[in-house]
Write a protein that holds these residues in place. Sequence first.
Motif, PDB file in Angstrom:
ATOM      1  N   ALA A  31       0.840  -1.199   0.000  1.00  0.00           N
ATOM      2  CA  ALA A  31       0.000   0.000   0.000  1.00  0.00           C
ATOM      3  C   ALA A  31       0.874   1.247   0.000  1.00  0.00           C
ATOM      4  O   ALA A  31       2.053   1.206   0.355  1.00  0.00           O
ATOM      5  CB  ALA A  31      -0.911  -0.005   1.224  1.00  0.00           C
ATOM      6  N   VAL A  34      -0.293   4.257   6.620  1.00  0.00           N
ATOM      7  CA  VAL A  34      -0.802   3.571   5.430  1.00  0.00           C
ATOM      8  C   VAL A  34      -1.929   4.388   4.822  1.00  0.00           C
ATOM      9  O   VAL A  34      -2.825   4.852   5.532  1.00  0.00           O
ATOM     10  CB  VAL A  34      -1.301   2.159   5.787  1.00  0.00           C
ATOM     11  CG1 VAL A  34      -1.933   1.481   4.575  1.00  0.00           C
ATOM     12  CG2 VAL A  34      -0.163   1.310   6.332  1.00  0.00           C
ATOM     13  N   TYR A  64      -7.453  -0.098   6.137  1.00  0.00           N
ATOM     14  CA  TYR A  64      -6.751  -1.378   6.105  1.00  0.00           C
ATOM     15  C   TYR A  64      -7.134  -2.209   7.318  1.00  0.00           C
ATOM     16  O   TYR A  64      -7.685  -1.693   8.304  1.00  0.00           O
ATOM     17  CB  TYR A  64      -5.237  -1.182   6.026  1.00  0.00           C
ATOM     18  CG  TYR A  64      -4.576  -0.594   7.254  1.00  0.00           C
ATOM     19  CD1 TYR A  64      -4.049  -1.416   8.257  1.00  0.00           C
ATOM     20  CD2 TYR A  64      -4.445   0.784   7.407  1.00  0.00           C
ATOM     21  CE1 TYR A  64      -3.423  -0.880   9.383  1.00  0.00           C
ATOM     22  CE2 TYR A  64      -3.825   1.328   8.523  1.00  0.00           C
ATOM     23  CZ  TYR A  64      -3.314   0.491   9.507  1.00  0.00           C
ATOM     24  OH  TYR A  64      -2.701   1.029  10.612  1.00  0.00           O
ATOM     25  N   ALA A  69      -8.590  -3.012  -4.100  1.00  0.00           N
ATOM     26  CA  ALA A  69      -8.188  -3.483  -2.770  1.00  0.00           C
ATOM     27  C   ALA A  69      -7.821  -4.951  -2.859  1.00  0.00           C
ATOM     28  O   ALA A  69      -8.166  -5.648  -3.824  1.00  0.00           O
ATOM     29  CB  ALA A  69      -9.308  -3.283  -1.755  1.00  0.00           C
ATOM     30  N   PHE A 127      -5.948  -4.173   2.346  1.00  0.00           N
ATOM     31  CA  PHE A 127      -5.431  -2.828   2.107  1.00  0.00           C
ATOM     32  C   PHE A 127      -5.895  -2.335   0.749  1.00  0.00           C
ATOM     33  O   PHE A 127      -6.325  -3.118  -0.104  1.00  0.00           O
ATOM     34  CB  PHE A 127      -3.892  -2.781   2.203  1.00  0.00           C
ATOM     35  CG  PHE A 127      -3.163  -3.573   1.148  1.00  0.00           C
ATOM     36  CD1 PHE A 127      -2.854  -3.010  -0.079  1.00  0.00           C
ATOM     37  CD2 PHE A 127      -2.782  -4.883   1.397  1.00  0.00           C
ATOM     38  CE1 PHE A 127      -2.172  -3.742  -1.046  1.00  0.00           C
ATOM     39  CE2 PHE A 127      -2.095  -5.622   0.435  1.00  0.00           C
ATOM     40  CZ  PHE A 127      -1.783  -5.043  -0.787  1.00  0.00           C
ATOM     41  N   GLN A 128      -5.822  -1.037   0.539  1.00  0.00           N
ATOM     42  CA  GLN A 128      -6.231  -0.410  -0.714  1.00  0.00           C
ATOM     43  C   GLN A 128      -5.037  -0.182  -1.635  1.00  0.00           C
ATOM     44  O   GLN A 128      -3.938   0.142  -1.173  1.00  0.00           O
ATOM     45  CB  GLN A 128      -6.902   0.937  -0.454  1.00  0.00           C
ATOM     46  CG  GLN A 128      -8.273   0.855   0.169  1.00  0.00           C
ATOM     47  CD  GLN A 128      -8.946   2.235   0.192  1.00  0.00           C
ATOM     48  OE1 GLN A 128      -8.982   2.879   1.222  1.00  0.00           O
ATOM     49  NE2 GLN A 128      -9.470   2.671  -0.956  1.00  0.00           N
ATOM     50  N   GLN A 129      -5.272  -0.314  -2.931  1.00  0.00           N
ATOM     51  CA  GLN A 129      -4.283   0.028  -3.952  1.00  0.00           C
ATOM     52  C   GLN A 129      -4.998   0.163  -5.297  1.00  0.00           C
ATOM     53  O   GLN A 129      -6.159  -0.199  -5.433  1.00  0.00           O
ATOM     54  CB  GLN A 129      -3.185  -1.034  -4.054  1.00  0.00           C
ATOM     55  CG  GLN A 129      -1.823  -0.634  -3.553  1.00  0.00           C
ATOM     56  CD  GLN A 129      -1.221   0.574  -4.250  1.00  0.00           C
ATOM     57  OE1 GLN A 129      -1.785   1.135  -5.197  1.00  0.00           O
ATOM     58  NE2 GLN A 129      -0.045   0.986  -3.801  1.00  0.00           N
ATOM     59  N   THR A 176       1.527  -2.287  -6.746  1.00  0.00           N
ATOM     60  CA  THR A 176       2.159  -2.192  -5.429  1.00  0.00           C
ATOM     61  C   THR A 176       3.146  -1.030  -5.452  1.00  0.00           C
ATOM     62  O   THR A 176       3.689  -0.687  -6.496  1.00  0.00           O
ATOM     63  CB  THR A 176       2.891  -3.490  -5.046  1.00  0.00           C
ATOM     64  OG1 THR A 176       3.886  -3.799  -6.030  1.00  0.00           O
ATOM     65  CG2 THR A 176       1.911  -4.646  -4.927  1.00  0.00           C
TER      66      THR A 176
END
Length: 239
Positions: free
Chosen positions: A71, A79, A83, A102, A137-139, A200
């Motif tokens: 993240a 972060v 998350y 995510a 987690f977010q991405q 990532t």
Amino acid sequence: MVFPLYVISILLAIGLSGAMPAGAEGLSICRLKGESGTHYSYYRKNDLAVGWGLKRPDRGDKAVILSIPAAFTTTSGGVVGIYAVNGKVHNRRAISKPIGGALIIEDGDFKIFPTLKGAVFNDAFVSSLKKRKATLFQQFQIVVDGKPASFKDKKLYQMRALVQFKDKGDKGVIESKEEISFLTFNRDLAGLGVVNALYTDMGAWDEGWYRDPEKGRIVTIGNDRSATEKQSNWLYFYK
């Protein structure tokens, strides 16, 4: 049938069936070539489990096979986005709507999904994370159901992503050798047969490593590595 050169690269790396042998153990590494001509390394997780957390994995722990930042990190060292770690949810009020993807981890496996500008993170979903003791987690999701996402950012970076191929058991990390744009990366991944991909953190935060499956030595990855000490979170494969 005549195959394009980039398809031949895939066939040589993963076999004519389009997938690694069933039941493969440990980390597999192969070289792929995208339609753009970009060279990629594919770190296939096979039977390895996946984890994510806020503690830097120890290179001396031989159970850990691969480690990369995941993240985004805030300027204050936290972060970015909501998350969860083993069901404990954080940043509930800091959901990032612009980050459209995510990753959720349960029982050592991961799933990539779109967040619909954060709308999926309703009370029921957050409660389910707690009950399932899930990690999340977010991405940015850069391939969605086999289609490359569009990005306005045209800057060139070394790229890396968590990927899932059409064969649901075929998952891992793909990393470019060259510096490329999101447009090139996303299209190449889709062309290589990736169904879902999650970016990532890269750029200055790109330093990661893997344990060579043949020699057991640590191999450092990431071309920049200038902000390694500022990394806040890590995704890792372990046995």
